[in-house]
Structure formats: structure tokens, C-alpha cells
Design a protein around this motif. Sequence first.
Motif, short mmCIF file in Angstrom:
data_model
loop_
_atom_site.label_atom_id
_atom_site.label_comp_id
_atom_site.label_asym_id
_atom_site.label_seq_id
_atom_site.Cartn_x
_atom_site.Cartn_y
_atom_site.Cartn_z
N VAL A 13 19.37 -51.75 -52.11
CA VAL A 13 18.60 -52.14 -50.93
C VAL A 13 18.01 -53.51 -51.22
N ARG A 14 18.19 -54.44 -50.28
CA ARG A 14 17.67 -55.80 -50.46
C ARG A 14 16.87 -56.25 -49.24
N LYS A 15 15.82 -56.95 -49.53
CA LYS A 15 15.03 -57.71 -48.54
C LYS A 15 14.67 -56.92 -47.27
N LEU A 16 13.95 -55.82 -47.44
CA LEU A 16 13.36 -55.16 -46.28
C LEU A 16 12.19 -56.03 -45.83
N LEU A 17 12.30 -56.59 -44.64
CA LEU A 17 11.29 -57.51 -44.11
C LEU A 17 10.88 -57.07 -42.72
N VAL A 18 9.59 -57.04 -42.46
CA VAL A 18 9.08 -56.82 -41.10
C VAL A 18 8.05 -57.91 -40.84
N HIS A 19 8.22 -58.59 -39.72
CA HIS A 19 7.30 -59.67 -39.35
C HIS A 19 5.88 -59.13 -39.30
N PRO A 20 4.91 -59.87 -39.85
CA PRO A 20 3.52 -59.38 -39.85
C PRO A 20 3.01 -58.99 -38.47
N ALA A 21 3.47 -59.61 -37.41
CA ALA A 21 3.00 -59.29 -36.06
C ALA A 21 3.53 -57.94 -35.56
N THR A 52 19.36 -48.06 -55.05
CA THR A 52 18.31 -48.60 -55.92
C THR A 52 17.63 -49.75 -55.22
N LEU A 53 16.41 -50.05 -55.67
CA LEU A 53 15.66 -51.19 -55.14
C LEU A 53 14.56 -51.54 -56.11
N ASP A 54 13.98 -52.73 -55.91
CA ASP A 54 12.77 -53.07 -56.66
C ASP A 54 11.76 -53.62 -55.67
N SER A 109 7.39 -42.45 -49.74
CA SER A 109 7.26 -41.49 -48.64
C SER A 109 8.61 -41.14 -48.01
N ILE A 110 9.63 -41.97 -48.24
CA ILE A 110 10.96 -41.65 -47.69
C ILE A 110 11.93 -41.20 -48.79
N GLY A 111 11.37 -40.82 -49.93
CA GLY A 111 12.17 -40.16 -50.94
C GLY A 111 12.61 -40.98 -52.14
N TYR A 112 12.15 -42.21 -52.25
CA TYR A 112 12.52 -43.02 -53.42
C TYR A 112 11.62 -42.64 -54.58
N ARG A 113 12.21 -42.57 -55.77
CA ARG A 113 11.48 -42.19 -56.97
C ARG A 113 11.38 -43.38 -57.91
N VAL A 114 10.27 -43.44 -58.61
CA VAL A 114 10.03 -44.54 -59.55
C VAL A 114 10.77 -44.27 -60.86
N VAL A 115 11.50 -45.29 -61.30
CA VAL A 115 12.16 -45.24 -62.60
C VAL A 115 11.23 -45.81 -63.65
N GLY A 116 10.59 -46.93 -63.31
CA GLY A 116 9.69 -47.58 -64.24
C GLY A 116 9.16 -48.88 -63.66
N VAL A 117 8.34 -49.53 -64.46
CA VAL A 117 7.72 -50.80 -64.07
C VAL A 117 8.08 -51.84 -65.12
N ASP A 157 3.78 -61.12 -61.63
CA ASP A 157 3.50 -59.77 -61.16
C ASP A 157 4.54 -58.80 -61.72
N PRO A 158 4.16 -57.54 -61.89
CA PRO A 158 5.14 -56.53 -62.29
C PRO A 158 5.96 -56.08 -61.08
N THR A 159 7.11 -55.49 -61.35
CA THR A 159 7.92 -54.89 -60.28
C THR A 159 8.20 -53.43 -60.62
N THR A 160 8.31 -52.62 -59.59
CA THR A 160 8.62 -51.21 -59.73
C THR A 160 10.08 -51.00 -59.32
N ILE A 161 10.84 -50.37 -60.20
CA ILE A 161 12.24 -50.05 -59.92
C ILE A 161 12.29 -48.62 -59.39
N MET A 162 12.99 -48.44 -58.27
CA MET A 162 13.05 -47.13 -57.60
C MET A 162 14.49 -46.78 -57.26
N TYR A 163 14.72 -45.49 -57.04
CA TYR A 163 16.05 -45.02 -56.62
C TYR A 163 15.92 -43.84 -55.69
N LYS A 164 17.01 -43.59 -54.97
CA LYS A 164 17.10 -42.40 -54.12
C LYS A 164 18.53 -41.90 -54.16
N ALA A 165 18.69 -40.61 -54.43
CA ALA A 165 19.99 -39.96 -54.34
C ALA A 165 20.17 -39.48 -52.91
#
Length: 182
Positions: free
Chosen positions: A101-109, A136-138, A151-159, A173-181
Motif C-alpha cells: 500500500v502506497r501513499k494513502l492521501l486525503v485532502h485536509p479539507a 504491507t505498508l509503513d 482499525s481495519i485489520g493491519y497489524r504492527v510488525v515493528g518500529v 521520525d520513526p516509522t511503523t511497519i504493518m501488514y494485513k493478510a
Amino acid sequence: MDTHAPIAVAELAPEELPGNVGALGELLHACVHDGASVGYVLPFAPQQAEAFWRDKVLPPVATGTRVLWVARVGGQSGGRIAGTVQLDLDTPPNQPHRAEVRKLLVHPAFRRRGISRLLMAALERRAAALGRSLLTLDTRTGDVAEPLYASIGYRVVGVIPGYCRDPFADHLDPTTIMYKAL
């Protein structure tokens, strides 16, 4: 802003991308200026945002190794682009079962209207239809996106500490790596 305007989510075909570079650039520009940690730091010009879509996204979309969705507020044909997400399918031969998953973006408005959830649901449906069973995503640790993904089912692998530069300040800044089966 009409909070009751319809939201339509659809894949953006490769031939549609060039005509939407300006709107997508405006979306990315607004998100970075609002503090999104999506690979850019200030100062960040509108031309840089448009170049991202034209140079970094259009080629893989055109070759079919990336799928791009847009969410439009006000209807699919003439609505304003309020959000986007990408599914990166460019994986090695031994990993045809996964995608990123890349670049989930929602305009602030347009935040707090469920646009992120709609985009992610479309992405997950398409990934499953393509036989991708692992996503996977970060995300920057502590960002508002992190609890959304959980909240939509992604689990943390690590930071990973010190992963990316803050868009506003000269610190890492740190990043959190997540995944969903799926």
C-alpha cells in the motif's frame, strides 16, 4: 464544503492520469503542507508535487505494476479529487502473493468523512481479486493513519527508529511497519 456531497471511488486508468496531474499535485501539496510524512519536506512546491505523479506514478501505472484509485467528492465524473491510494504490485518472482500500500492521501479539507476507509476497501478488494493475500505498508509512528490502519485489520510488525525526516523540522521520525493478510 458540502459534507453531504457523494463520494465516489474509482481506479484511475493510465490514460486518465495525465489529465489529473494538476489535481493530484494539489492534493499531495496540501497533505505535505499539513504535515503528512509521505516522502517530502518543506519547502515543497506545487511543481514538485505534480512531478511526483507524472514521473514516479504514471510509469508504473502505465505498465500495470501499480493501481491508482481516486476518491472524488461531488460525483465521479466532475467531482473534486479528495483522496487517493496506490497498490504497488511490483514484487519479485518469489513474492507474487503480496503487494504494498502506497501513499494513502486525503485532502485536509475532506478528512473525517470515511474517504480513507473507502479507498482502502477498494484497494483490498482489487488486491484479493489479483491473488494478493498479503499487504504491507509503513506509516510514521504516532501519525493519525496508524490507528486507522489498525482499525481495519493491519497489524504492527515493528518500529524502525530514525526512518524519515520530519516534513517541518530537521529531525528524524520513526516509522511503523504493518501488514494485513487478506
